[in-house]
Design a protein around this motif. Structure first.
Motif, PDB file in Angstrom:
ATOM      1  N   MET A   1      44.123  43.182  33.880  1.00 18.94           N
ATOM      2  CA  MET A   1      42.810  42.521  33.893  1.00 18.94           C
ATOM      3  C   MET A   1      41.967  42.999  32.714  1.00 18.94           C
ATOM      4  O   MET A   1      41.264  42.215  32.071  1.00 18.94           O
ATOM      5  CB  MET A   1      42.082  42.828  35.203  1.00 18.94           C
ATOM      6  N   GLY A   2      42.052  44.295  32.395  1.00 16.77           N
ATOM      7  CA  GLY A   2      41.300  44.834  31.271  1.00 16.77           C
ATOM      8  C   GLY A   2      41.755  44.248  29.947  1.00 16.77           C
ATOM      9  O   GLY A   2      40.938  43.925  29.085  1.00 16.77           O
ATOM     10  N   GLU A   3      43.062  44.095  29.777  1.00 19.95           N
ATOM     11  CA  GLU A   3      43.600  43.515  28.549  1.00 19.95           C
ATOM     12  C   GLU A   3      43.156  42.063  28.395  1.00 19.95           C
ATOM     13  O   GLU A   3      42.802  41.616  27.302  1.00 19.95           O
ATOM     14  CB  GLU A   3      45.129  43.607  28.580  1.00 19.95           C
ATOM     15  N   TYR A   4      43.173  41.338  29.511  1.00 25.30           N
ATOM     16  CA  TYR A   4      42.732  39.935  29.491  1.00 25.30           C
ATOM     17  C   TYR A   4      41.259  39.849  29.101  1.00 25.30           C
ATOM     18  O   TYR A   4      40.864  38.991  28.301  1.00 25.30           O
ATOM     19  CB  TYR A   4      42.964  39.311  30.866  1.00 25.30           C
ATOM     20  N   HIS A  16      37.674  29.293  32.751  1.00 26.24           N
ATOM     21  CA  HIS A  16      38.951  29.343  33.468  1.00 26.24           C
ATOM     22  C   HIS A  16      38.880  30.162  34.754  1.00 26.24           C
ATOM     23  O   HIS A  16      39.910  30.339  35.408  1.00 26.24           O
ATOM     24  CB  HIS A  16      40.040  29.914  32.562  1.00 26.24           C
ATOM     25  N   HIS A  17      37.700  30.659  35.103  1.00 27.29           N
ATOM     26  CA  HIS A  17      37.556  31.437  36.333  1.00 27.29           C
ATOM     27  C   HIS A  17      37.766  30.518  37.539  1.00 27.29           C
ATOM     28  O   HIS A  17      37.337  29.362  37.555  1.00 27.29           O
ATOM     29  CB  HIS A  17      36.165  32.064  36.390  1.00 27.29           C
ATOM     30  N   SER A  18      38.403  31.039  38.572  1.00 23.63           N
ATOM     31  CA  SER A  18      38.725  30.230  39.750  1.00 23.63           C
ATOM     32  C   SER A  18      37.474  29.687  40.436  1.00 23.63           C
ATOM     33  O   SER A  18      37.468  28.551  40.931  1.00 23.63           O
ATOM     34  CB  SER A  18      39.544  31.054  40.747  1.00 23.63           C
ATOM     35  N   LEU A  19      36.390  30.476  40.467  1.00 26.49           N
ATOM     36  CA  LEU A  19      35.164  30.015  41.118  1.00 26.49           C
ATOM     37  C   LEU A  19      34.542  28.855  40.343  1.00 26.49           C
ATOM     38  O   LEU A  19      34.041  27.892  40.948  1.00 26.49           O
ATOM     39  CB  LEU A  19      34.161  31.164  41.231  1.00 26.49           C
ATOM     40  N   THR A  20      34.580  28.917  39.010  1.00 27.74           N
ATOM     41  CA  THR A  20      34.062  27.817  38.195  1.00 27.74           C
ATOM     42  C   THR A  20      34.828  26.533  38.468  1.00 27.74           C
ATOM     43  O   THR A  20      34.246  25.450  38.650  1.00 27.74           O
ATOM     44  CB  THR A  20      34.159  28.164  36.701  1.00 27.74           C
ATOM     45  N   ALA A 136      41.679  29.981  45.361  1.00 22.34           N
ATOM     46  CA  ALA A 136      40.977  31.085  46.021  1.00 22.34           C
ATOM     47  C   ALA A 136      41.770  32.390  45.957  1.00 22.34           C
ATOM     48  O   ALA A 136      42.975  32.412  46.208  1.00 22.34           O
ATOM     49  CB  ALA A 136      40.712  30.727  47.478  1.00 22.34           C
ATOM     50  N   PRO A 137      41.100  33.515  45.636  1.00 18.27           N
ATOM     51  CA  PRO A 137      41.735  34.841  45.743  1.00 18.27           C
ATOM     52  C   PRO A 137      42.058  35.130  47.203  1.00 18.27           C
ATOM     53  O   PRO A 137      41.442  34.560  48.117  1.00 18.27           O
ATOM     54  CB  PRO A 137      40.661  35.796  45.208  1.00 18.27           C
ATOM     55  N   SER A 138      42.991  36.042  47.452  1.00 16.66           N
ATOM     56  CA  SER A 138      43.452  36.292  48.815  1.00 16.66           C
ATOM     57  C   SER A 138      42.329  36.729  49.747  1.00 16.66           C
ATOM     58  O   SER A 138      42.330  36.419  50.927  1.00 16.66           O
ATOM     59  CB  SER A 138      44.568  37.351  48.805  1.00 16.66           C
ATOM     60  N   GLY A 139      41.329  37.443  49.216  1.00 16.74           N
ATOM     61  CA  GLY A 139      40.261  37.950  50.082  1.00 16.74           C
ATOM     62  C   GLY A 139      39.039  37.058  50.153  1.00 16.74           C
ATOM     63  O   GLY A 139      38.031  37.444  50.750  1.00 16.74           O
ATOM     64  N   ASP A 208      40.250  38.349  41.247  1.00 17.23           N
ATOM     65  CA  ASP A 208      40.983  39.607  41.407  1.00 17.23           C
ATOM     66  C   ASP A 208      41.991  39.840  40.284  1.00 17.23           C
ATOM     67  O   ASP A 208      42.781  40.780  40.340  1.00 17.23           O
ATOM     68  CB  ASP A 208      41.681  39.645  42.768  1.00 17.23           C
ATOM     69  N   GLY A 209      41.961  38.965  39.267  1.00 16.32           N
ATOM     70  CA  GLY A 209      42.832  39.137  38.112  1.00 16.32           C
ATOM     71  C   GLY A 209      44.179  38.447  38.216  1.00 16.32           C
ATOM     72  O   GLY A 209      44.940  38.430  37.244  1.00 16.32           O
TER      73      GLY A 209
END
Length: 437
Positions: A1-4, A16-20, A136-139, A208-209
């Motif tokens: 996630m940090g590299e991204y 590209h965020h899932s929420l967007t 959606a992320p798992s949580g 969550d990456g």
């Protein structure tokens, strides 16, 4: 996630965020399906007589069912984004076709619009259903799904507000004002730009990456085989009648509203109904989330709650319709004493309506809606037959659905898998030996 994060520009991470991406989908749901539901909530599409609207809507759901049946291969060939674009392009046709029928009496365009929007909406529903839970992320699946549900119901509330603001004058006859459909047309047209903003799923990054794993491309023959396996599975076979029944009420109630209620009463209905739908969703969700009760028992309680409530509604509805057959009430207005007891069954039906599922279930639901609206095109005087058929279909659906519910595992498989993964992760941490300095 940090590299991204280090290598990717901020605008790209946001885009590209899932929420967007979920927000883009929810806005489309607000502009398209929600506005269609608001028009349907007027009874007969808000027209002076419900027959032409019933014909167009029956064709719409027939095409929707056909596209959903083969939706997997279709969407996989064109991609999720372009399936959503085609669907969004079809949304304004509904509003414009009702406007032309209301303003100029153009019936052929209303029927053609039902055909074309059925195809477009089918593409959109299949692409949407495959995207919502993937994003959606798992949580946070519940939060993402809640965002979509809020958008759908908020859209219906806005649509209902438009209906009431344009059609609140007492004594208005015929259908709703043509200006009502112009407002819907404008909102429906807003879905298209957001459809173009949808990113390919493989480029989306969740909060969550993690990235979305896209299944390998299959040939059309392989896709058709998978459709056959899905449609012949125990889950689909046992729930088929229930899925068909779940929205079968819509054709009969549309005819009922268009036949017996004034223009402004129908407008009020389209505003209030979404509130009852929200109450029903939260109420059923409370039952299904009960703590200290097994998953199977919660499913049984949910089923019995829906059946008992609908049983009361059908008895009430059939009783009212028999009275109307013996003595036609004319067009009932909201300030009449008859309004509450003749309208409440519709509100309770909205309360117990099911949330739409994936393509296979949407196909079965659309088949039920197509049959319902098609049947009601032949009903010139009384929706009583429709009420009785809907009641009978529910009775036939309860047995297979109960058998399916009784096979529900006590615990959700996803929860078991998640616990096993957590245990494996803990074991890995315990075996890590810290390096000596």
């Amino acid at each position: 996630m940090g590299e991204y994060r280090d290598k990717t520009p901020l605008w790209s991470r946001i885009y590209h965020h899932s929420l967007t991406q979920m927000m883009f989908l929810s806005i489309q749901a607000f502009c398209g399906p929600a506005m269609a539901d608001a028009i349907a909530g007027l009874g007969g599409g808000g027209l002076a007589t419900p027959q032409t609207s019933n014909i167009a809507t029956a064709i719409n759901y027939a095409m929707l069912a056909l596209v959903c049946l083969f939706g997997g291969p279709i969407v996989n060939k064109m991609g999720v984004k372009w399936a959503l674009v085609i669907g969004a392009m079809s949304f304004p046709i509904r509003g414009s076709s009702y406007y032309c029928n209301s303003k100029f009496g153009t019936q052929w365009y209303l029927v053609f619009g039902g055909f074309f929007t059925g195809i477009g909406s089918g593409c959109w529903y299949v692409a949407e259903s495959g995207s919502i839970m993937s994003l959606a992320p798992s949580g946070a699946r519940g939060k993402y799904l809640a965002l979509w549900i809020v958008a759908r119901n908020l859209g219906q509330l806005v649509g209902g507000g438009i209906n009431l603001s344009k059609n609140h004058e007492k004594g208005a006859t015929g259908g709703v004002t043509p200006d009502t459909y112009i407002a819907f047309l404008i909102i429906e047209s807003m879905a298209l730009p957001f459809a173009f903003l949808i990113s390919p799923l493989e480029r989306v990054v969740r909060s969550d990456g993690t990235r979305i794993i896209v299944s390998e491309s299959l040939s059309t023959k392989q896709e058709v085989k998978r459709i056959k396996v899905t449609l012949t599975s125990k889950l689909i076979l046992l729930s088929a009648l229930w899925a068909m029944w779940s929205f079968f009420y819509s054709g009969t109630w549309s005819t009922y509203l268009g036949t017996y209620f004034s223009v402004r009463s129908r407008a009020l209905s389209s505003l209030i109904s979404p509130f009852f739908c929200i109450v029903g969703c939260f109420g059923l969700g409370f039952i299904l989330d009960l703590k200290g009760v097994s998953q199977r028992r919660r499913a049984q309680l949910g089923l019995f709650t829906v059946v008992i409530l609908n049983l009361g509604v059908y008895i009430w509805s059939i009783t009212m319709q028999v009275k109307f057959n013996n003595h036609n009430p004319g067009k009932i207005d909201w300030d009449e004493s008859l309004y509450a007891r003749s309208f409440l069954p519709y509100f309770f039906i909205q309360t117990t309506a099911n949330v739409r599922n994936g393509a296979a279930f949407r196909c079965l639901e659309a088949i039920g809606q197509a049959i319902s609206y098609g049947m009601n095109t032949q009903i010139k005087t009384s929706p009583l037959i429709g009420f009785c058929v809907t009641f009978g279909l529910m009775a036939l659906a309860v047995g297979p659905m109960l058998a399916l519910v009784n096979q529900t595992p006590d615990r959700i498989p996803a929860d078991v898998i998640a616990e096993e993964q957590e245990k494996e992760a803990e074991k890995c941490v315990e075996h890590v030996v810290p390096e000596k300095v």
